[in-house]
Write a protein that holds these residues in place. Sequence first.
Motif, PDB file in Angstrom:
ATOM      1  N   UNK A  49       8.637 -18.894   1.327  1.00  0.00           N
ATOM      2  CA  UNK A  49       9.433 -18.231   0.291  1.00  0.00           C
ATOM      3  C   UNK A  49       9.949 -16.879   0.796  1.00  0.00           C
ATOM      4  N   UNK A  50      10.873 -16.294   0.052  1.00  0.00           N
ATOM      5  CA  UNK A  50      11.452 -15.004   0.426  1.00  0.00           C
ATOM      6  C   UNK A  50      10.418 -13.885   0.357  1.00  0.00           C
ATOM      7  N   UNK A  51      10.539 -12.937   1.290  1.00  0.00           N
ATOM      8  CA  UNK A  51       9.731 -11.714   1.297  1.00  0.00           C
ATOM      9  C   UNK A  51      10.684 -10.513   1.298  1.00  0.00           C
ATOM     10  N   UNK A  52      10.304  -9.465   0.575  1.00  0.00           N
ATOM     11  CA  UNK A  52      11.121  -8.252   0.515  1.00  0.00           C
ATOM     12  C   UNK A  52      10.279  -7.033   0.868  1.00  0.00           C
ATOM     13  N   UNK A  53      10.906  -6.079   1.548  1.00  0.00           N
ATOM     14  CA  UNK A  53      10.284  -4.785   1.818  1.00  0.00           C
ATOM     15  C   UNK A  53      10.856  -3.801   0.801  1.00  0.00           C
ATOM     16  N   UNK A  54      10.041  -3.434  -0.166  1.00  0.00           N
ATOM     17  CA  UNK A  54      10.511  -2.674  -1.320  1.00  0.00           C
ATOM     18  C   UNK A  54      11.118  -1.324  -0.928  1.00  0.00           C
ATOM     19  N   UNK A  55      12.296  -1.061  -1.490  1.00  0.00           N
ATOM     20  CA  UNK A  55      12.938   0.233  -1.306  1.00  0.00           C
ATOM     21  C   UNK A  55      13.729   0.395  -0.029  1.00  0.00           C
TER      22      UNK A  55
ATOM     23  N   UNK B  57      15.321  -2.709  14.108  1.00  0.00           N
ATOM     24  CA  UNK B  57      14.272  -1.749  14.457  1.00  0.00           C
ATOM     25  C   UNK B  57      13.512  -1.418  13.176  1.00  0.00           C
ATOM     26  N   UNK B  58      12.618  -2.328  12.814  1.00  0.00           N
ATOM     27  CA  UNK B  58      11.956  -2.255  11.507  1.00  0.00           C
ATOM     28  C   UNK B  58      10.514  -2.716  11.648  1.00  0.00           C
ATOM     29  N   UNK B  59       9.596  -1.943  11.091  1.00  0.00           N
ATOM     30  CA  UNK B  59       8.173  -2.276  11.105  1.00  0.00           C
ATOM     31  C   UNK B  59       7.724  -2.510   9.669  1.00  0.00           C
ATOM     32  N   UNK B  60       7.473  -3.771   9.322  1.00  0.00           N
ATOM     33  CA  UNK B  60       7.111  -4.082   7.937  1.00  0.00           C
ATOM     34  C   UNK B  60       5.755  -3.506   7.544  1.00  0.00           C
ATOM     35  N   UNK B  61       4.937  -3.107   8.520  1.00  0.00           N
ATOM     36  CA  UNK B  61       3.643  -2.499   8.194  1.00  0.00           C
ATOM     37  C   UNK B  61       3.799  -1.119   7.557  1.00  0.00           C
TER      38      UNK B  61
ATOM     39  N   UNK C 222      15.702  -5.014   3.110  1.00  0.00           N
ATOM     40  CA  UNK C 222      15.132  -5.818   4.181  1.00  0.00           C
ATOM     41  C   UNK C 222      14.455  -7.054   3.580  1.00  0.00           C
ATOM     42  N   UNK C 223      14.847  -8.224   4.077  1.00  0.00           N
ATOM     43  CA  UNK C 223      14.252  -9.457   3.573  1.00  0.00           C
ATOM     44  C   UNK C 223      14.053 -10.434   4.728  1.00  0.00           C
ATOM     45  N   UNK C 224      13.135 -11.353   4.524  1.00  0.00           N
ATOM     46  CA  UNK C 224      12.797 -12.335   5.557  1.00  0.00           C
ATOM     47  C   UNK C 224      12.165 -13.537   4.878  1.00  0.00           C
ATOM     48  N   UNK C 225      11.927 -14.573   5.655  1.00  0.00           N
ATOM     49  CA  UNK C 225      11.110 -15.687   5.164  1.00  0.00           C
ATOM     50  C   UNK C 225      10.301 -16.224   6.335  1.00  0.00           C
ATOM     51  N   UNK C 226       8.988 -16.392   6.152  1.00  0.00           N
ATOM     52  CA  UNK C 226       8.116 -16.856   7.237  1.00  0.00           C
ATOM     53  C   UNK C 226       8.316 -18.338   7.509  1.00  0.00           C
TER      54      UNK C 226
END
Length: 467
Positions: free
Chosen positions: A156-162, A201-205, A227-231
């Motif tokens: 499913x979709x994942x979002x990095x808030x803000x 150049x993005x670190x989701x942590x 920023x969005x992704x899906x595993x």
Amino acid sequence: MLTQNQIQHFEEKGWLGPLDLFTSSEVESVKKCIETNSSIKEVEGQPMMMLYNNVLNLNTSRDLHLFHQPIAEMFKNNKIVRVLNQLGGDNLLLWNSNVFCKMPGEGEIKWHQVYDSYDPSAYDPQKPALLYPNTEDIINISVWIALDDATLENGCLHFANGTHKEKFGRVQVPAEEGMFAGIKNHKMVWQGRRKYSVVFDFDDNEWEVEAVPARMGQAIIFTERVMHSSPPNNSKKQRRLGINGRYVPPSVQVYPHRLKGDFIDENFHNIKKHFCILVSGQDDYGINVVRDSHDLDNIELEFQTMSNLVRFGHVQLPKGKKEIELETLYKQAMEGDCLEEEPDPILQPRKYIQWQAWNQLKGMSCSEAMKQYSQIVAKLPVVAQEKELPLEEKIKAWLVAYIAKVFNIEADEVNSTLPFERYALGSADAANLVAELGAWLERDIPATALYSYPTIEFLAKHLVSSS
């Protein structure tokens, strides 16, 4: 309508959902449309949904709404538009759509955003798909609709808030390492012939990340700036099918290079027949091609419909001369007169026969070739579609096959109404059966299931009713 809290959620996080905009039955026509006009082929050892755009005449998952009315009508539906008006204003164009089919075992879509142009996989896009006016801060809004259940397991979709409030840098990488490299279909669409692609150049942590599962019919709305992704799809059998529609105000130029007579986009695709659909408000700018639907005449519309029957295996193709006639009529319809060099009849006998047949059509109009092609396809036998068994029947068939294999007997010797104990299933055998059945169904089954539901019939009914 959205509440003030929902609007605030969108403004702060960059996304909203899942929203109960449609029921599963309301999007069934879109799902069926996509499944009917597609085929599953193996590419690099991975099953992949193959799609075709009958307006742009491309093998692609993008912009299928230009031809297929069920898709266009869904993205024009007031249930979507009313929500978008609260987030993006009264005047909106539907400019793009894309099908996302993630098959079992298929890889990830890496973290990405679209900020001030629209070509997320190009390092230095020379032909941005969108050109925003300097006088406005405009966001490109996407509506992602689940056509299968989208789960944590199937990607499913994942979002990095803000993250929509910050523009992240791009890093050039080889195409096989790009953001869409894990998805065969989108690797073909977005990366195409490129040697290079990008990652961000993005670190989701460093950010708060939320996964957003969605049931069939639910919608997720987000700005492409977030920023969005899906595993990867880690399930063994669950496909994840979704489709998104993208919207901008009419002040945004869509494919601005077409105004200079350049109709080849950044992905080397010809977008001359592309158009936008005004879904609400009005267009006071006149800088885009805006129509309610495609402008294919009846002859080409029938030709495109018939070619899909051939393309996706719904008719039995003829053999011999009739097969070559069909192939060459298609070429004449799509490309006009044969301009290819004459092949060597000895070294390339089949290619020579095809060339000769096409060359004999010289002077035939594309329209006439389309008509003759459609007339032939209309008379071809229809391929019978296999009906999918109900889940209960699938479970019973699995149990019969399993017991037959364990005890080395024929399947017709297994009686689904007899208790399991009649087959002398030991505790270890029973535990293995339950474990493998659970893995096949991708759910937990209690170890005591065979004792509580002691026959194949009872167990299958229970598993269906409790699913």
